[in-house]
Scaffold this motif. Structure first.
Motif, PDB file in Angstrom:
ATOM      1  N   GLU A  15       0.813  -1.217   0.000  1.00 33.77           N
ATOM      2  CA  GLU A  15       0.000   0.000   0.000  1.00 33.77           C
ATOM      3  C   GLU A  15       0.850   1.274   0.000  1.00 33.77           C
ATOM      4  OE1 GLU A  15      -3.561   2.134  -0.050  1.00 33.77           O
ATOM      5  OE2 GLU A  15      -3.064   0.071  -0.581  1.00 33.77           O
ATOM      6  N   THR A  20      -4.422   4.383  -3.529  1.00 32.45           N
ATOM      7  CA  THR A  20      -5.338   4.617  -2.421  1.00 32.45           C
ATOM      8  C   THR A  20      -4.657   5.378  -1.284  1.00 32.45           C
ATOM      9  OG1 THR A  20      -4.901   2.343  -1.718  1.00 32.45           O
ATOM     10  CG2 THR A  20      -6.979   2.757  -2.857  1.00 32.45           C
ATOM     11  N   THR A  45     -12.747  -1.027   2.918  1.00 33.66           N
ATOM     12  CA  THR A  45     -11.765  -2.108   2.837  1.00 33.66           C
ATOM     13  C   THR A  45     -12.355  -3.434   3.306  1.00 33.66           C
ATOM     14  OG1 THR A  45      -9.988  -0.508   3.195  1.00 33.66           O
ATOM     15  CG2 THR A  45      -9.442  -2.822   3.518  1.00 33.66           C
ATOM     16  N   HIS A  49     -12.317  -6.156   0.502  1.00 31.98           N
ATOM     17  CA  HIS A  49     -11.402  -7.260   0.755  1.00 31.98           C
ATOM     18  C   HIS A  49     -12.134  -8.501   1.246  1.00 31.98           C
ATOM     19  CE1 HIS A  49      -7.391  -4.878   0.845  1.00 31.98           C
ATOM     20  NE2 HIS A  49      -8.208  -4.465  -0.122  1.00 31.98           N
ATOM     21  N   GLU A 113     -10.085   0.495  -4.937  1.00 33.72           N
ATOM     22  CA  GLU A 113      -9.551  -0.840  -4.659  1.00 33.72           C
ATOM     23  C   GLU A 113      -9.930  -1.865  -5.727  1.00 33.72           C
ATOM     24  OE1 GLU A 113      -7.540  -2.653  -2.132  1.00 33.72           O
ATOM     25  OE2 GLU A 113      -6.850  -0.629  -2.491  1.00 33.72           O
ATOM     26  N   ASP A 116      -7.182  -3.226  -7.895  1.00 38.39           N
ATOM     27  CA  ASP A 116      -5.915  -2.713  -7.375  1.00 38.39           C
ATOM     28  C   ASP A 116      -5.030  -3.869  -6.896  1.00 38.39           C
ATOM     29  OD1 ASP A 116      -4.455  -0.225  -6.713  1.00 38.39           O
ATOM     30  OD2 ASP A 116      -4.581  -0.977  -4.667  1.00 38.39           O
ATOM     31  N   THR A 118      -3.690  -4.450  -4.029  1.00 38.19           N
ATOM     32  CA  THR A 118      -4.040  -5.034  -2.737  1.00 38.19           C
ATOM     33  C   THR A 118      -5.300  -5.901  -2.824  1.00 38.19           C
ATOM     34  OG1 THR A 118      -5.040  -2.899  -2.141  1.00 38.19           O
ATOM     35  CG2 THR A 118      -2.837  -3.359  -1.300  1.00 38.19           C
ATOM     36  N   GLN A 119      -6.196  -5.590  -3.747  1.00 36.49           N
ATOM     37  CA  GLN A 119      -7.363  -6.458  -3.936  1.00 36.49           C
ATOM     38  C   GLN A 119      -6.925  -7.786  -4.556  1.00 36.49           C
ATOM     39  OE1 GLN A 119     -10.315  -5.631  -6.976  1.00 36.49           O
ATOM     40  NE2 GLN A 119     -11.946  -6.188  -5.553  1.00 36.49           N
ATOM     41  N   MET A 143      -4.155  -2.222   5.294  1.00 39.08           N
ATOM     42  CA  MET A 143      -4.629  -0.958   4.689  1.00 39.08           C
ATOM     43  C   MET A 143      -4.664   0.154   5.728  1.00 39.08           C
ATOM     44  SD  MET A 143      -5.426  -0.989   1.395  1.00 39.08           S
ATOM     45  CE  MET A 143      -6.774   0.132   1.116  1.00 39.08           C
TER      46      MET A 143
END
Length: 187
Positions: A15, A20, A45, A49, A113, A116, A118-119, A143
């Motif tokens: 991150e 984001t 999130t 997530h 997200e 993204d 992190t997703q 996050m």
């Protein structure tokens, strides 16, 4: 517990410098209500997530063990390589100020997200660890660890964090996980 710790560390590092995080910086400069921004980030999130971890958990259960392991190894390595490509901020003029800090953070973080890193990491981690709860909690905590200081400390903090180093560390973590997964496949 490995799922939680790995997910937390991976997303925290991934991150740093992400779009984001840049969005958090822009929002903190726009809105004075910092707790509302953090609450919006948290809810967005958890929902994003949580759905991603569910998808990863499902995929991990559906894929044949050998193919699943190979897909996870490749995904981890590809994600590590993707982390080496720095993000650029999207259009920073959302025009949603009238909805308040919570709603703006909730909607913009959820949308930012989608697709993204992190997703994608959440999907991959949930498929690897087969732990919906711990991966969701870990990626959400990651996050928050990366974004809450930005909300409260803003631009002064961003000048002190070596983004290139943290991106390389996150990339190394994912590539390392991919190599370990590939090694387990070959063993």
């Amino acid at each position: 517990m490995d799922a939680f710790l790995t997910a937390t560390l991976a997303v925290t590092l991934a991150e740093i410098g992400d779009k984001t995080q840049l969005l958090a910086l822009v929002l903190t400069l726009r809105f004075a209500n910092k707790p509302a921004l953090v609450a919006g980030i948290l809810v967005a999130t958890l929902v994003n997530h949580g759905a991603s971890a569910w998808l990863g958990h499902w995929l991990g259960g559906v894929l044949d063990a050998t193919w699943g392991q190979a897909a996870m190894a490749i995904s981890f390595i590809a994600l590590g390589a993707w982390l080496l490509v720095p993000d650029k901020p999207d259009d920073e003029n959302p025009g949603f100020d009238k909805y308040g800090a919570f709603m703006v953070a909730l909607v913009l973080f959820f949308l930012a997200e989608i697709g993204d890193k992190t997703q994608v990491a959440t999907v991959v981690l949930a498929a690897e660890f087969q732990s919906l709860l711990w991966v969701t909690l870990g990626t959400t905590l990651g996050m928050l660890i990366a974004n809450v200081p930005v909300v409260y400390l803003g631009e002064s903090l961003m000048r002190r964090i070596p983004m290139a180093l943290t991106q390389r560390l996150a990339a190394a973590l994912f590539i390392g996980l991919g190599v370990i997964a590939a090694g387990q496949l070959l063993a």
